[in-house]
Design an enzyme around this catalytic site. Structure first.
Site, PDB file in Angstrom:
ATOM      1  N   PRO A  10      29.962  71.112  -0.326  1.00 44.42           N
ATOM      2  CA  PRO A  10      29.628  71.565   1.021  1.00 44.42           C
ATOM      3  C   PRO A  10      30.789  71.480   2.014  1.00 44.42           C
ATOM      4  O   PRO A  10      31.544  70.497   2.012  1.00 44.42           O
ATOM      5  CB  PRO A  10      28.518  70.614   1.465  1.00 44.42           C
ATOM      6  CG  PRO A  10      27.972  70.040   0.228  1.00 44.42           C
ATOM      7  CD  PRO A  10      29.043  70.086  -0.808  1.00 44.42           C
ATOM      8  N   ASN A  11      30.884  72.503   2.822  1.00 44.90           N
ATOM      9  CA  ASN A  11      31.822  72.584   3.957  1.00 44.90           C
ATOM     10  C   ASN A  11      33.268  72.820   3.545  1.00 44.90           C
ATOM     11  O   ASN A  11      34.126  73.008   4.417  1.00 44.90           O
ATOM     12  CB  ASN A  11      31.728  71.331   4.851  1.00 44.90           C
ATOM     13  CG  ASN A  11      30.323  71.127   5.397  1.00 44.90           C
ATOM     14  OD1 ASN A  11      29.774  72.052   5.994  1.00 44.90           O
ATOM     15  ND2 ASN A  11      29.722  69.983   5.158  1.00 44.90           N
ATOM     16  N   ARG A  18      38.497  73.351   9.468  1.00 41.33           N
ATOM     17  CA  ARG A  18      37.720  72.119   9.553  1.00 41.33           C
ATOM     18  C   ARG A  18      38.646  70.891   9.614  1.00 41.33           C
ATOM     19  O   ARG A  18      39.389  70.637   8.674  1.00 41.33           O
ATOM     20  CB  ARG A  18      36.852  72.030   8.288  1.00 41.33           C
ATOM     21  CG  ARG A  18      36.088  70.757   8.150  1.00 41.33           C
ATOM     22  CD  ARG A  18      35.477  70.633   6.754  1.00 41.33           C
ATOM     23  NE  ARG A  18      34.736  69.398   6.662  1.00 41.33           N
ATOM     24  CZ  ARG A  18      34.494  68.757   5.520  1.00 41.33           C
ATOM     25  NH1 ARG A  18      34.919  69.257   4.375  1.00 41.33           N
ATOM     26  NH2 ARG A  18      33.839  67.633   5.537  1.00 41.33           N
ATOM     27  N   TYR A  23      42.170  67.351   6.706  1.00 36.28           N
ATOM     28  CA  TYR A  23      42.125  68.167   5.487  1.00 36.28           C
ATOM     29  C   TYR A  23      43.255  69.198   5.385  1.00 36.28           C
ATOM     30  O   TYR A  23      43.344  69.902   4.380  1.00 36.28           O
ATOM     31  CB  TYR A  23      40.765  68.876   5.392  1.00 36.28           C
ATOM     32  CG  TYR A  23      39.611  67.914   5.307  1.00 36.28           C
ATOM     33  CD1 TYR A  23      39.507  67.016   4.246  1.00 36.28           C
ATOM     34  CD2 TYR A  23      38.627  67.875   6.299  1.00 36.28           C
ATOM     35  CE1 TYR A  23      38.458  66.111   4.170  1.00 36.28           C
ATOM     36  CE2 TYR A  23      37.572  66.974   6.227  1.00 36.28           C
ATOM     37  CZ  TYR A  23      37.499  66.096   5.159  1.00 36.28           C
ATOM     38  OH  TYR A  23      36.466  65.196   5.082  1.00 36.28           O
ATOM     39  N   ASN A  74      35.563  68.658  -6.567  1.00 39.02           N
ATOM     40  CA  ASN A  74      35.588  68.072  -5.230  1.00 39.02           C
ATOM     41  C   ASN A  74      34.188  68.299  -4.674  1.00 39.02           C
ATOM     42  O   ASN A  74      33.885  69.374  -4.152  1.00 39.02           O
ATOM     43  CB  ASN A  74      36.647  68.723  -4.335  1.00 39.02           C
ATOM     44  CG  ASN A  74      36.713  68.025  -2.974  1.00 39.02           C
ATOM     45  OD1 ASN A  74      35.824  67.246  -2.626  1.00 39.02           O
ATOM     46  ND2 ASN A  74      37.750  68.313  -2.208  1.00 39.02           N
ATOM     47  N   ALA A  77      30.909  65.889   0.572  1.00 36.52           N
ATOM     48  CA  ALA A  77      29.985  64.803   0.954  1.00 36.52           C
ATOM     49  C   ALA A  77      28.995  64.470  -0.163  1.00 36.52           C
ATOM     50  O   ALA A  77      28.506  63.333  -0.247  1.00 36.52           O
ATOM     51  CB  ALA A  77      29.237  65.175   2.232  1.00 36.52           C
ATOM     52  N   GLU A  98      37.623  63.907 -10.743  1.00 39.03           N
ATOM     53  CA  GLU A  98      37.137  63.870  -9.360  1.00 39.03           C
ATOM     54  C   GLU A  98      38.323  64.101  -8.431  1.00 39.03           C
ATOM     55  O   GLU A  98      39.376  63.467  -8.590  1.00 39.03           O
ATOM     56  CB  GLU A  98      36.501  62.497  -9.073  1.00 39.03           C
ATOM     57  CG  GLU A  98      36.043  62.338  -7.636  1.00 39.03           C
ATOM     58  CD  GLU A  98      35.419  60.975  -7.345  1.00 39.03           C
ATOM     59  OE1 GLU A  98      35.221  60.175  -8.299  1.00 39.03           O
ATOM     60  OE2 GLU A  98      35.157  60.714  -6.160  1.00 39.03           O
ATOM     61  N   HIS A 100      39.753  64.821  -4.324  1.00 41.65           N
ATOM     62  CA  HIS A 100      39.549  64.854  -2.869  1.00 41.65           C
ATOM     63  C   HIS A 100      40.880  65.139  -2.185  1.00 41.65           C
ATOM     64  O   HIS A 100      41.927  64.640  -2.632  1.00 41.65           O
ATOM     65  CB  HIS A 100      39.028  63.509  -2.351  1.00 41.65           C
ATOM     66  CG  HIS A 100      37.715  63.126  -2.953  1.00 41.65           C
ATOM     67  ND1 HIS A 100      36.534  63.719  -2.595  1.00 41.65           N
ATOM     68  CD2 HIS A 100      37.417  62.236  -3.934  1.00 41.65           C
ATOM     69  CE1 HIS A 100      35.562  63.197  -3.328  1.00 41.65           C
ATOM     70  NE2 HIS A 100      36.074  62.311  -4.145  1.00 41.65           N
ATOM     71  N   ARG A 107      38.661  55.700   4.518  1.00 39.72           N
ATOM     72  CA  ARG A 107      37.921  56.244   5.657  1.00 39.72           C
ATOM     73  C   ARG A 107      36.634  55.439   5.900  1.00 39.72           C
ATOM     74  O   ARG A 107      36.572  54.270   5.554  1.00 39.72           O
ATOM     75  CB  ARG A 107      37.663  57.733   5.406  1.00 39.72           C
ATOM     76  CG  ARG A 107      38.982  58.526   5.240  1.00 39.72           C
ATOM     77  CD  ARG A 107      38.740  59.987   4.927  1.00 39.72           C
ATOM     78  NE  ARG A 107      38.030  60.646   6.014  1.00 39.72           N
ATOM     79  CZ  ARG A 107      37.451  61.849   5.901  1.00 39.72           C
ATOM     80  NH1 ARG A 107      37.505  62.509   4.741  1.00 39.72           N
ATOM     81  NH2 ARG A 107      36.844  62.404   6.928  1.00 39.72           N
TER      82      ARG A 107
HETATM   83  C1  DQA Z   1      36.370  65.232   0.715  1.00 39.49           C
HETATM   84  C2  DQA Z   1      36.043  63.815   1.193  1.00 39.49           C
HETATM   85  C3  DQA Z   1      34.559  63.663   1.481  1.00 39.49           C
HETATM   86  O1  DQA Z   1      34.274  62.357   1.939  1.00 39.49           O
HETATM   87  C4  DQA Z   1      34.131  64.642   2.549  1.00 39.49           C
HETATM   88  O2  DQA Z   1      32.734  64.565   2.758  1.00 39.49           O
HETATM   89  C5  DQA Z   1      34.550  66.038   2.269  1.00 39.49           C
HETATM   90  C6  DQA Z   1      35.866  66.280   1.696  1.00 39.49           C
HETATM   91  C7  DQA Z   1      37.890  65.450   0.537  1.00 39.49           C
HETATM   92  O3  DQA Z   1      38.270  66.402  -0.141  1.00 39.49           O
HETATM   93  O4  DQA Z   1      38.684  64.690   1.099  1.00 39.49           O
HETATM   94  O5  DQA Z   1      33.847  66.993   2.605  1.00 39.49           O
HETATM   95  O6  DQA Z   1      35.761  65.421  -0.551  1.00 39.49           O
END
Ligand code: DQA
Length: 146
Positions: A10-11, A18, A23, A74, A77, A98, A100, A107
């Site tokens: 998501p997002n 964003r 990011y 990735n 959330a 995994e 990110h 964080r």
């Molecule tokens: C994320 C880290 C997550 O905590 C966050 O909710 C994201 C992006 C990252 O790529 O740093 O949406 O996965």
């Protein structure tokens, strides 16, 4: 051709606009393109899916079983609470990485839990967009070594 599935939660479709201080300014398409180029260097095909819905990601993992060689995820959330995605990844036979952009462990406390971690072979975090290229390299090496 050996296919690697890249999943974006998501997002992540909003990358570029964003929270760029966290990011970065590159778009998801740019990260995927960089990952695809790196995959080609290793003779791998990269397939990508972004969704804001947990069910779509679960379905994608199920479809990858027996078809894709590895998954880079990735989960955004969803990383922190999506047990159905964790369970689905647990049924996948190949390597799972995994990924990110940021370092969730540095964080907010709620980001310190990952339900992906128990079913992942490795973690790449906190290296921004470079992580996408590194994740493909990691997968290529894991596949070579098997
Ligand atoms: C994320 C880290 C997550 O905590 C966050 O909710 C994201 C992006 C990252 O790529 O740093 O949406 O996965």
């Amino acid at each position: 051709m050996t296919t690697v599935l890249l999943l974006s939660g998501p997002n992540l479709n909003l990358l570029g606009e964003r929270e760029p201080d966290i990011y970065g300014t590159a778009t998801l398409e740019e990260h995927v393109e960089a990952a695809r180029k790196e995959a080609e260097r290793f003779g791998l095909e990269l397939e990508h899916l972004q969704s804001n819905a947990e069910a779509d990601l679960v379905d994608a993992v199920q479809r990858a079983r027996g078809r894709c060689a590895a998954i880079i995820v990735n989960a955004a959330a969803l990383t922190h609470y999506a047990w159905s995605l964790s369970d689905a990844l647990g049924t996948f036979e190949g390597p799972v990485i995994e990924l990110h952009l940021s370092n969730p462990n540095g964080r907010e406390a709620w980001r310190h839990t990952s339900v992906v971690a128990p079913v992942a072979d490795g973690l790449i975090a906190g290296l921004g967009g470079h992580g996408y290229v590194l994740a493909v390299g990691a997968v290529a090496r894991l596949l070579e070594g098997k």
